[in-house]
Scaffold this motif. Structure first.
Motif, short mmCIF file in Angstrom:
data_model
loop_
_atom_site.label_atom_id
_atom_site.label_comp_id
_atom_site.label_asym_id
_atom_site.label_seq_id
_atom_site.Cartn_x
_atom_site.Cartn_y
_atom_site.Cartn_z
N LEU A 176 23.98 70.01 38.82
CA LEU A 176 24.61 68.97 39.65
C LEU A 176 25.93 68.48 39.04
N LEU A 177 25.96 68.32 37.73
CA LEU A 177 27.20 67.89 37.08
C LEU A 177 28.29 68.95 37.22
N LYS A 178 27.90 70.22 37.08
CA LYS A 178 28.88 71.30 37.22
C LYS A 178 29.41 71.41 38.65
N SER A 179 28.56 71.04 39.61
CA SER A 179 28.99 71.11 41.02
C SER A 179 29.90 69.94 41.39
N GLY A 180 30.01 68.95 40.50
CA GLY A 180 30.95 67.86 40.75
C GLY A 180 30.34 66.48 40.84
N ALA A 181 29.02 66.35 40.72
CA ALA A 181 28.39 65.03 40.74
C ALA A 181 28.84 64.23 39.51
N THR A 182 28.96 62.93 39.68
CA THR A 182 29.42 62.06 38.59
C THR A 182 28.26 61.52 37.78
N ARG A 183 27.20 61.09 38.49
CA ARG A 183 26.04 60.52 37.81
C ARG A 183 24.76 61.06 38.43
N ILE A 184 23.74 61.21 37.57
CA ILE A 184 22.44 61.70 38.00
C ILE A 184 21.42 60.58 37.81
N VAL A 185 20.65 60.32 38.85
CA VAL A 185 19.69 59.23 38.82
C VAL A 185 18.31 59.75 38.43
N LEU A 186 17.72 59.11 37.43
CA LEU A 186 16.41 59.51 36.92
C LEU A 186 15.42 58.38 37.14
N GLY A 187 14.37 58.67 37.92
CA GLY A 187 13.40 57.64 38.26
C GLY A 187 12.04 57.87 37.63
N SER A 188 11.11 58.40 38.40
CA SER A 188 9.72 58.55 37.95
C SER A 188 9.60 59.35 36.66
N ILE A 189 10.41 60.38 36.50
CA ILE A 189 10.29 61.23 35.32
C ILE A 189 10.62 60.47 34.04
N ALA A 190 11.47 59.44 34.14
CA ALA A 190 11.80 58.63 32.97
C ALA A 190 10.59 57.82 32.50
N VAL A 191 9.66 57.58 33.42
CA VAL A 191 8.44 56.85 33.09
C VAL A 191 7.35 57.81 32.62
N THR A 192 7.21 58.92 33.32
CA THR A 192 6.10 59.83 33.03
C THR A 192 6.35 60.77 31.86
N GLN A 193 7.64 61.08 31.59
CA GLN A 193 7.96 62.00 30.50
C GLN A 193 9.11 61.46 29.63
N PRO A 194 8.90 60.31 29.01
CA PRO A 194 9.99 59.67 28.26
C PRO A 194 10.53 60.49 27.10
N LYS A 195 9.67 61.28 26.43
CA LYS A 195 10.15 62.08 25.29
C LYS A 195 11.20 63.08 25.74
N ILE A 196 10.95 63.71 26.89
CA ILE A 196 11.89 64.70 27.43
C ILE A 196 13.18 64.02 27.88
N VAL A 197 13.05 62.93 28.63
CA VAL A 197 14.23 62.26 29.19
C VAL A 197 15.10 61.65 28.10
N LYS A 198 14.50 61.17 27.03
CA LYS A 198 15.29 60.63 25.91
C LYS A 198 16.17 61.71 25.29
N LYS A 199 15.66 62.93 25.26
CA LYS A 199 16.47 64.05 24.75
C LYS A 199 17.67 64.30 25.65
N TRP A 200 17.49 64.08 26.96
CA TRP A 200 18.62 64.25 27.88
C TRP A 200 19.73 63.25 27.58
N PHE A 201 19.35 62.05 27.17
CA PHE A 201 20.36 61.04 26.84
C PHE A 201 21.14 61.43 25.58
N GLU A 202 20.54 62.27 24.75
CA GLU A 202 21.24 62.77 23.56
C GLU A 202 22.08 64.00 23.89
N TYR A 203 21.59 64.81 24.81
CA TYR A 203 22.27 66.07 25.14
C TYR A 203 23.45 65.84 26.09
N PHE A 204 23.24 65.00 27.11
CA PHE A 204 24.30 64.71 28.08
C PHE A 204 25.00 63.40 27.72
#
Length: 246
Positions: free
Chosen positions: A92-120
């Protein structure tokens, strides 16, 4: 910033009442509405792939990519719905989106999503919190299109992600969304005072121009407005003028 919202099911713009897929109103083609909002001055648009939110395997990737290409660079796109892995974000970012919204997955899989905050870049990620509010001290997070209420409190999830660089939060009072019953101003005053370094976006209930100045005064950085624009309560241009004049 005034951010028009477009929720998409099967290629059409819809509004759900209180998040119910069984109570939806169809508003037609997303491309024409996008152009209309951009022509009226919208600098950012909020797209939600409701098909993807319900079932990630049914994400409307082709349509979303087409809409992003037609929109940028005239306006920026913030998008959510069915994001389940880093590749989804990257695409989505490569296609031109500015921001990506993370909802339920941020609650159900916090370990994974926290890594995204470090990677992106954290500025490209938005934490979406949908709240069932029982009192000022009891604001519980709901997930999966509000179908499931968790025991997680608003303060807990914000603090958890603030520790890994959280910059943007989209906060919705479920009882207000899609109702045109007015915004929960006190909620936004409270969270903006508690976390002044986070850029909060309000969502749900706006139906009068007078609310826009109150919301901006609360400290939020963006107002997401859907149904009020679709039902012509006021125009994007009028909303932007109220924001700028505050």
């Amino acid at each position: 910033m005034i951010i028009p919202a477009l929720d998409i099911i099967n290629g059409k713009i819809v509004r759900l009442y209180q998040g119910s897929y069984h109570m939806q109103t169809n508003y037609g083609n997303p491309t024409s509405l996008l152009k209309k909002y951009i022509n009226q001055g919208a600098k950012m648009l909020h797209l939600v792939d409701l098909d993807g939110a319900k079932n990630p395997e049914k994400r409307q990737n082709l349509l979303i990519n087409q809409l992003i290409k037609k929109t940028t660079p005239l306006s920026r796109i913030q998008i959510g719905g069915g994001i389940r892995n880093a590749k989804d974000i990257e695409t989505l970012l490569k296609s031109g989106a500015t921001r990506i919204v993370l909802g339920s997955i941020a609650v159900t899989q916090p370990k994974i999503v926290k890594k995204w905050f470090e990677y992106f870049d954290p500025n490209t990620l938005v934490l979406a919190v949908d709240l069932r509010i029982y009192s000022a001290e009891n604001r519980k997070i709901a997930i999966y299109g509000w179908q499931k209420e968790t025991n997680l409190q608003l303060e807990q999830i914000i603090e958890e992600y603030y520790a890994v660089g959280l910059k943007h939060v989209l906060c919705t009072d479920i009882s207000k969304d899609g109702t045109l019953l007015g915004s929960n101003i006190s909620l936004y005053q409270s969270i903006c005072n508690s976390w002044p370094k986070i850029s909060f976006q309000s969502s749900g209930g706006v139906h009068k121009l007078t609310e826009i100045s109150k919301l901006r005064s609360s400290g939020i950085k963006g107002i997401i407005i859907g149904r009020a624009f679709l039902e012509k309560k006021f125009t994007v241009n009028e909303a932007i003028s109220c924001w700028q004049n505050e």
